[in-house]
Enzyme design. Structure first.
Site, mmCIF file in Angstrom:
data_model
loop_
_atom_site.group_PDB
_atom_site.id
_atom_site.type_symbol
_atom_site.label_atom_id
_atom_site.label_comp_id
_atom_site.label_asym_id
_atom_site.label_seq_id
_atom_site.Cartn_x
_atom_site.Cartn_y
_atom_site.Cartn_z
ATOM 1 N N CYS A 73 -5.725 0.021 6.999
ATOM 2 C CA CYS A 73 -5.654 1.059 5.626
ATOM 3 C C CYS A 73 -7.135 1.771 5.600
ATOM 4 C CB CYS A 73 -5.738 -1.167 4.571
ATOM 5 S SG CYS A 73 -5.369 0.382 3.309
ATOM 6 N N CYS A 110 0.456 -1.335 -0.019
ATOM 7 C CA CYS A 110 0.292 -0.118 0.108
ATOM 8 C C CYS A 110 0.739 1.418 -0.138
ATOM 9 C CB CYS A 110 -1.131 -0.331 1.280
ATOM 10 S SG CYS A 110 -1.777 1.598 1.487
ATOM 11 N N ASP A 154 0.270 3.725 1.921
ATOM 12 C CA ASP A 154 0.276 4.397 2.689
ATOM 13 C C ASP A 154 2.098 4.635 3.229
ATOM 14 O OD1 ASP A 154 0.067 4.432 5.693
ATOM 15 O OD2 ASP A 154 -1.731 4.719 5.522
ATOM 16 N N HIS A 169 -2.177 -4.022 5.207
ATOM 17 C CA HIS A 169 -1.812 -3.294 6.683
ATOM 18 C C HIS A 169 -3.211 -3.111 6.900
ATOM 19 C CE1 HIS A 169 -1.965 0.467 5.632
ATOM 20 N NE2 HIS A 169 -2.392 0.376 4.678
ATOM 21 N N ARG A 197 3.144 4.288 6.587
ATOM 22 C CA ARG A 197 3.249 4.140 7.481
ATOM 23 C C ARG A 197 4.088 2.167 7.150
ATOM 24 N NH1 ARG A 197 -2.183 5.088 9.837
ATOM 25 N NH2 ARG A 197 -2.774 4.488 7.565
HETATM 26 CO CO CO Z 1 -3.249 1.677 3.359
#
Ligand code: CO
Length: 217
Positions: A102, A43, A45, A99, A47
């Protein structure tokens, strides 16, 4: 220029120095070639940085990231990365990493229009529909969303095995495993979902592709 932006370059210079202190040939070696064993589809993302959470270095993982770690078979970017990773770099493992928490998956579970991204998230709604009996039975919304994260990874692993790229690698006898992982942003742990696929045995019949027959001229 803003301070946080300038900081990137300060950090970079420190990082370069650090690397060279540890191994003076670090960048020379990397500039020669890359031979990563892993393709990571994760992803976007911020993080979930592939190298950092796996303790790996530049050169170790070939990476493709998009919102909610999707494998969409009309996505030329994903297909190009996959083709290059399998046929040129000869990676041994493809990792789909979802994750918990998400945002893409959580949004796909709801009904709110967000904008352009709704078209991308539609693919996750399709995953929901495939597994709606199991998902609808989970009352807690956060838990349902986490389960959808796992099921989404499962479907993306299957979608990889449906590609001619992966199936041809297997018919050529290449050792190539496709793994599904989930990362927990609350504690940092990575978990193997035990859905690894290493051959075309379990692919549904309609998705199996015979090896391409090359015309002889
Ligand atoms: Co995500």
């Amino acid at each position: 220029m803003c301070e946080s932006y300038n900081k990137l370059f300060e950090n970079n210079q420190r990082w370069v120095q650090n690397r060279i202190d540890k191994n003076p040939d670090f960048f020379n070696d990397l500039a020669e070639r890359q031979s990563p064993q892993f393709l990571w589809i994760g992803c976007s993302d911020s993080r979930v940085p592939a190298n950092e959470i796996t303790g790996t270095m530049p050169g170790d993982i070939f990476v493709h990231r998009n919102i909610a770690n999707m494998v969409i078979h009309t996505d030329i970017s994903m297909l190009s990365v996959l083709d290059y990773a399998v046929n040129v770099l000869h990676v041994k493992h493809i990792i789909v990493c979802g994750h918990y928490g998400c945002g893409g998956v959580a949004t796909a579970m709801g009904n709110k229009q967000v904008g352009l991204i709704d078209n991308w998230l539609r693919h996750i709604k399709d995953v929901y529909r495939l597994h709606k009996d199991e998902l609808n039975a989970i009352e807690d919304v956060a838990k349902r969303s986490d389960r959808l994260v796992e099921l989404n990874v499962l479907e993306q692993v299957h979608d990889l095995t449906k590609t001619s790229i992966v199936q041809n690698a297997w018919s050529n006898g290449d050792s190539l495993h496709v793994h599904g992982l989930v990362y927990d942003i609350k504690n940092g742990y990575l978990q193997d979902l035990n859905i690894t696929v290493g051959d075309n045995e379990d692919i549904e019949a309609v998705y199996k592709l015979d090896a391409l027959e090359h015309a002889i001229s």
